[in-house]
Enzyme design. Structure first.
Site, PDB file in Angstrom:
ATOM      1  CE  LYS A  37      -4.080   2.059   2.134  1.00 37.85           C
ATOM      2  NZ  LYS A  37      -4.948   1.904   0.948  1.00 37.85           N
ATOM      3  N   GLY A 119      -8.464   5.386  -2.041  1.00 38.46           N
ATOM      4  CA  GLY A 119      -9.626   5.989  -2.670  1.00 38.46           C
ATOM      5  C   GLY A 119     -10.050   5.208  -3.901  1.00 38.46           C
ATOM      6  CG  ASN A 182     -17.176  -5.959  -0.044  1.00 41.03           C
ATOM      7  OD1 ASN A 182     -17.774  -6.775   0.638  1.00 41.03           O
ATOM      8  ND2 ASN A 182     -16.364  -5.055   0.482  1.00 41.03           N
ATOM      9  CG  ASP A 183     -24.222  -7.066   0.457  1.00 42.86           C
ATOM     10  OD1 ASP A 183     -24.445  -5.848   0.567  1.00 42.86           O
ATOM     11  OD2 ASP A 183     -25.062  -7.940   0.738  1.00 42.86           O
TER      12      ASP A 183
END
Length: 229
Positions: A37, A119, A182-183
């Site tokens: 990251k 983001g 992705n819920d």
């Protein structure tokens, strides 16, 4: 070595969660897997070091033990837009720093390297003016030519966000290796119909589906790793 950039249809759609689950699944299948990251915003001071929560989660999911500074070389303290936080901290968000950090992890020769964005797809590294253009993190990904995994936040408006993001990625000349549904709310009306619509409109493969509040299927994650590796 296979490497992918993980982006999302927006912020807070589960990029880190998906990154960690893919890293863990790859490790369980015997692959050396490392997450990266490069940029984070929002850190806590832990043992004298500024640590981002998402980066710490990735660190725990890696196949090998690596210092947080290698996983997240640009850690900005306030939880605000990274390009604004960088200006306040007098930090330059440059291609060179991001690519150098990627190279240090590539040196470990992992089977799978996942680079998570911050983001959405068009995250600005700086805002340009009449003398220089705005530079986005997506420009760095395009310069590397890295394939992309798209995390789709399944909520109202998510189809539009998914289709526009996929269009932008393809427009930048990059390949979408697959997408993850992705819920993130658990209350999306006609969830199944919306998922079926996305399957019909996105030509790239659905790698995995993450139910709200539940672990994704181990079998589906294993299948995703087989497709990616």
């Amino acid at each position: 070595m296979k490497q992918y950039f993980i982006t999302g249809t927006d912020t807070e759609v589960g990029k880190t969660y998906v990154t960690c689950k893919l890293l863990e699944a790859a490790s369980q299948l015997g692959h050396k897997a490392i997450g990266y990251k490069p940029i984070s915003a929002g850190c806590d001071l832990i043992d004298g070091e500024w640590v981002n929560e998402d980066a710490a989660s990735i660190q725990k999911s890696n196949s090998i033990d690596l210092p947080i500074s290698e996983i997240n070389p640009i850690a900005l303290t306030p939880p605000i837009a990274p390009h604004i936080a960088a200006v306040e901290a007098d930090v330059l968000l440059s291609d060179k720093k991001i690519i150098k950090g990627l190279g240090s992890l590539q040196a470990y020769k992992p089977d799978l390297l996942l680079m998570e964005g911050a983001g959405g797809w068009r995250l600005p590294l700086n805002v340009g003016d009449e003398t220089k253009p705005t530079r986005f993190l997506s420009d760095v990904v395009a310069s590397i030519g890295m394939d992309v995994i798209l995390v789709v936040g399944m909520r109202l408006g998510g189809l539009n966000h998914a289709l526009l993001t996929a269009q932008a990625i393809r427009g930048d000349g990059l390949n979408i290796a697959g997408w993850v549904a992705n819920d993130i709310t658990g209350n999306m009306t006609r969830y199944g119909d919306n998922l079926a619509s996305l399957k019909a409109m996105l030509p790239e493969p659905l790698l995995a589906e993450i139910p709200f509040g539940q672990q994704p299927s181990d079998d589906r994650l294993a299948l995703a790793i087989e497709q990616l590796c």
